[in-house]
Design a protein around this motif. Structure first.
Motif, mmCIF file in Angstrom:
data_model
loop_
_atom_site.group_PDB
_atom_site.id
_atom_site.type_symbol
_atom_site.label_atom_id
_atom_site.label_comp_id
_atom_site.label_asym_id
_atom_site.label_seq_id
_atom_site.Cartn_x
_atom_site.Cartn_y
_atom_site.Cartn_z
ATOM 1 N N LEU A 130 -0.448 3.998 -2.417
ATOM 2 C CA LEU A 130 -1.676 4.599 -1.921
ATOM 3 C C LEU A 130 -1.357 5.646 -0.856
ATOM 4 O O LEU A 130 -1.913 6.748 -0.862
ATOM 5 N N MET A 131 -0.447 5.315 0.047
ATOM 6 C CA MET A 131 -0.071 6.236 1.110
ATOM 7 C C MET A 131 0.566 7.505 0.534
ATOM 8 O O MET A 131 0.252 8.620 0.960
ATOM 9 N N HIS B 95 0.794 -1.230 0.000
ATOM 10 C CA HIS B 95 0.000 0.000 0.000
ATOM 11 C C HIS B 95 0.829 1.284 0.000
ATOM 12 O O HIS B 95 0.276 2.367 0.197
ATOM 13 N N LYS C 120 0.116 8.702 -2.485
ATOM 14 C CA LYS C 120 -0.921 9.430 -3.213
ATOM 15 C C LYS C 120 -1.759 10.292 -2.271
ATOM 16 O O LYS C 120 -2.038 11.458 -2.560
ATOM 17 N N VAL C 121 -2.158 9.727 -1.135
ATOM 18 C CA VAL C 121 -2.962 10.478 -0.165
ATOM 19 C C VAL C 121 -2.151 11.645 0.393
ATOM 20 O O VAL C 121 -2.632 12.780 0.459
ATOM 21 N N ARG D 89 -1.727 14.736 -1.834
ATOM 22 C CA ARG D 89 -2.871 15.646 -1.913
ATOM 23 C C ARG D 89 -2.756 16.769 -0.887
ATOM 24 O O ARG D 89 -3.314 17.839 -1.066
ATOM 25 N N ARG E 130 -4.304 10.354 6.260
ATOM 26 C CA ARG E 130 -5.020 11.632 6.271
ATOM 27 C C ARG E 130 -4.907 12.307 7.634
ATOM 28 O O ARG E 130 -4.630 13.501 7.724
ATOM 29 N N VAL F 35 -5.752 4.801 4.516
ATOM 30 C CA VAL F 35 -6.027 6.154 4.009
ATOM 31 C C VAL F 35 -6.415 7.075 5.157
ATOM 32 O O VAL F 35 -5.929 8.209 5.252
ATOM 33 N N SER F 36 -7.264 6.598 6.039
ATOM 34 C CA SER F 36 -7.688 7.395 7.186
ATOM 35 C C SER F 36 -6.498 7.757 8.076
ATOM 36 O O SER F 36 -6.378 8.898 8.542
ATOM 37 N N PRO G 13 -7.268 -0.905 3.155
ATOM 38 C CA PRO G 13 -6.874 0.326 2.465
ATOM 39 C C PRO G 13 -7.586 1.574 3.009
ATOM 40 O O PRO G 13 -6.963 2.632 3.162
ATOM 41 N N ALA G 14 -8.856 1.448 3.348
ATOM 42 C CA ALA G 14 -9.593 2.584 3.914
ATOM 43 C C ALA G 14 -9.016 2.974 5.274
ATOM 44 O O ALA G 14 -8.900 4.162 5.598
#
Length: 105
Positions: free
Chosen positions: A38-39, A35, A41-42, A45, A89, A85-86, A81-82
């Motif tokens: 993904l990390m 992941h 990418k978040v 942002r 974030r 992401v949390s 993954p959620a």
């Protein structure tokens, strides 16, 4: 003790390498390698092209995930993954608040 390939060690955050339990270390290593994009990418942002802040955010998130390893194991595979992401974030928002406080003083 199960060995992690040298190539992977260079890429792994320090928090994972410091875990004493072999099963937990391997679980988090696999999770991180799966992941990482993904990390990043978040975090991008929140911090755009600031590579140093981005890497700090990912490392901070991995550190939090290491502390919550038992909880993370209980999360269903399709929901991890959620959870990740949390976590990323929340780390990013905390860091942005710290930056804002620093600028005000």
């Amino acid at each position: 003790m199960r060995q992690i390939p040298e190539l992977s060690c260079a890429m792994l955050p320090f928090a994972i390498l410091m875990i004493e339990n072999d099963e937990d270390r391997q679980f988090l290593t696999d999770l991180y390698l799966q992941h990482r994009q993904l990390m990043v990418k978040v975090a991008s942002r929140f911090f755009g092209g600031n590579q140093a802040e981005l890497e700090d955010a990912v490392s901070g998130a991995v550190e939090r995930l290491c502390k919550k390893c038992d909880t993370l194991r209980q999360v269903e595979c399709n929901k991890r993954p959620a959870y990740i992401v949390s976590t990323v974030r929340n780390v990013c928002l905390t860091r942005l608040r710290e930056i804002g406080r620093h600028r005000r003083t």
